[in-house]
Design an enzyme around this catalytic site. Structure first.
Site, mmCIF file in Angstrom:
data_model
loop_
_atom_site.group_PDB
_atom_site.id
_atom_site.type_symbol
_atom_site.label_atom_id
_atom_site.label_comp_id
_atom_site.label_asym_id
_atom_site.label_seq_id
_atom_site.Cartn_x
_atom_site.Cartn_y
_atom_site.Cartn_z
ATOM 1 C CG HIS A 146 -1.706 1.225 1.429
ATOM 2 N ND1 HIS A 146 -2.955 1.421 0.878
ATOM 3 C CD2 HIS A 146 -1.425 2.365 2.124
ATOM 4 C CE1 HIS A 146 -3.414 2.616 1.230
ATOM 5 N NE2 HIS A 146 -2.491 3.205 1.976
ATOM 6 C CD GLU A 147 1.992 3.473 3.673
ATOM 7 O OE1 GLU A 147 2.216 4.557 3.076
ATOM 8 O OE2 GLU A 147 0.997 3.312 4.400
ATOM 9 C CG HIS A 150 0.290 6.135 -0.682
ATOM 10 N ND1 HIS A 150 -0.840 6.800 -1.122
ATOM 11 C CD2 HIS A 150 -0.076 5.516 0.478
ATOM 12 C CE1 HIS A 150 -1.839 6.588 -0.282
ATOM 13 N NE2 HIS A 150 -1.403 5.807 0.693
ATOM 14 C CD GLU A 209 -4.590 6.488 2.418
ATOM 15 O OE1 GLU A 209 -4.525 5.261 2.658
ATOM 16 O OE2 GLU A 209 -3.621 7.246 2.520
#
Length: 282
Positions: A146-147, A150, A209
C-alpha cells in the site's frame, strides 16, 4: 437652485463580493487554465487523471530530506527478526513496482502508534505499533505494498500540486476582493479555506488511499503474496478501530471508512488473485 446631492458610501451588500469574484483578473484565470492543461498526468494501472506540478527529482529530494529528519527525531529499530522481515518484504515488493529511479529505504520506527507512511522517492516508514495487527509476513506485505503504491502513483507530488493550486486560487480571490471591508474579507477567505480543505484536499486523499489499496493488491500479488491477506488485515484493523471507539466521520477524514475500504478491496480481488496465480506459475 438645485439641492446638492451628497454621495454617501453605502455598506457593501451581500452580493457585492460575489460580483467582485466574477471579475478575477484574466491573467490569473489564464494561468490556472494553463496549469490544468499542461500539468495533467495519468496514474499507473488505474488511469486516473492527476495534476502534477512538481518534478520527480524535486519530490524525491523533498522526500529524502524529510525522511532523514524523521530518522533523527524518532527512535529506529536496527536489528531483529522484525527488521529482517521488513527488509525482505520491502525488497520483494519494490522489485515489481514500476519506479526505476527510486532509492528504496524501509525503516522500522519504535512507535506504538499503528501506522505506516511513504515519502516520495521510495522512503517507507513502519511503526512497531502496527506489527501486532499485521501479525505475519503477508499482513506486513499488505501495508508495505500500500505504501509503495503511494510512491509509484506519485501521490505526494499530487498533494503538493493541489495545495499549490489552492494557494493560487486564494491569491486570486484576495486580489478580486480589493477594498472589501476587513471583516467581510476575512470571512470570505476563511470560507474559501474551509471549502478548499473539505472540498478538494481531503476527498483527494481518500481517493488516493483507495487507489493505493488497488495498486497495493496488484503489487503484493505480483511479488508472490496472496492478496486475500489484505482483506484479512483491514478487518483486523477495523476491529482495532472499533475497540478504540471507531473512526471519525469519513467526510472529515483523510482515509476511507474501514467498511468501504474492505468493500473496494473485495471488488478488486479477482484481478489481484489472477495476478497472484500468474506469479506463482512463473
Amino acid at each position: 437652485m438645485r439641492p446638492t446631492r451628497v454621495k454617501t458610501r453605502t455598506q457593501t451588500g451581500p452580493n457585492d463580493w460575489r460580483r467582485r469574484l466574477r471579475r478575477l483578473p484574466s491573467l490569473l484565470l489564464a494561468l490556472i487554465l494553463s496549469v490544468l492543461v499542461f500539468s495533467c498526468a495519468t496514474a499507473p494501472e488505474t488511469g486516473r487523471q492527476q495534476l502534477l506540478l512538481v518534478s520527480p527529482s524535486e519530490e524525491a529530494r523533498l522526500g529524502a530530506q524529510t525522511f532523514e529528519q524523521l530518522k533523527q527525531r524518532q527512535p529506529v529499530v536496527t536489528r531483529g527478526e522484525e527488521v529482517a522481515m521488513l527488509q525482505r518484504v520491502g525488497e520483494r515488493i519494490s522489485r515489481v513496482a514500476s519506479l526505476p529511479h527510486a532509492r528504496w529505504e524501509f525503516v522500522l520506527f519504535e512507535d506504538e502508534t499503528p501506522n505506516a507512511f511513504a515519502l516520495p522517492g521510495g522512503k517507507v516508514g513502519v511503526n512497531t505499533g502496527i506489527l501486532p495487527i499485521t501479525q505475519d509476513e503477508a499482513g506486513l506485505a499488505t501495508v508495505i505494498a500500500h505504501e509503495i503504491a503511494h510512491v509509484v502513483a506519485r501521490h505526494g507530488a499530487e498533494r503538493m500540486s493541489q495545495q499549490m493550486l489552492v494557494e493560487l486560487g486564494g491569491a486570486g480571490i484576495s486580489a478580486a476582493l480589493g477594498t472589501e471591508a476587513e471583516a467581510n474579507r476575512e470571512l470570505i477567505m476563511q470560507a474559501y479555506g474551509v471549502g478548499a480543505q473539505l472540498g478538494v484536499l481531503l476527498p483527494y486523499s481518500r481517493t488516493q488511499e483507495l487507489e493505493a489499496d488497488r495498486l497495493g493488491l496488484l503489487f503484493m500479488a505480483r511479488a508472490g503474496y496472496d492478496p486475500r491477506a489484505a482483506a484479512a488485515f483491514w478487518r483486523r484493523f477495523a476491529a482495532y478501530n472499533a475497540r478504540r471507539g471507531g473512526p471519525m466521520l469519513e467526510f472529515l477524514s483523510t482515509h476511507p471508512l474501514d467498511h468501504r475500504r474492505i468493500a473496494e478491496l473485495e471488488r478488486s480481488m479477482p484481478r489481484a488473485v489472477a495476478e497472484h496465480e500468474r506469479a506463482r506459475a512463473r
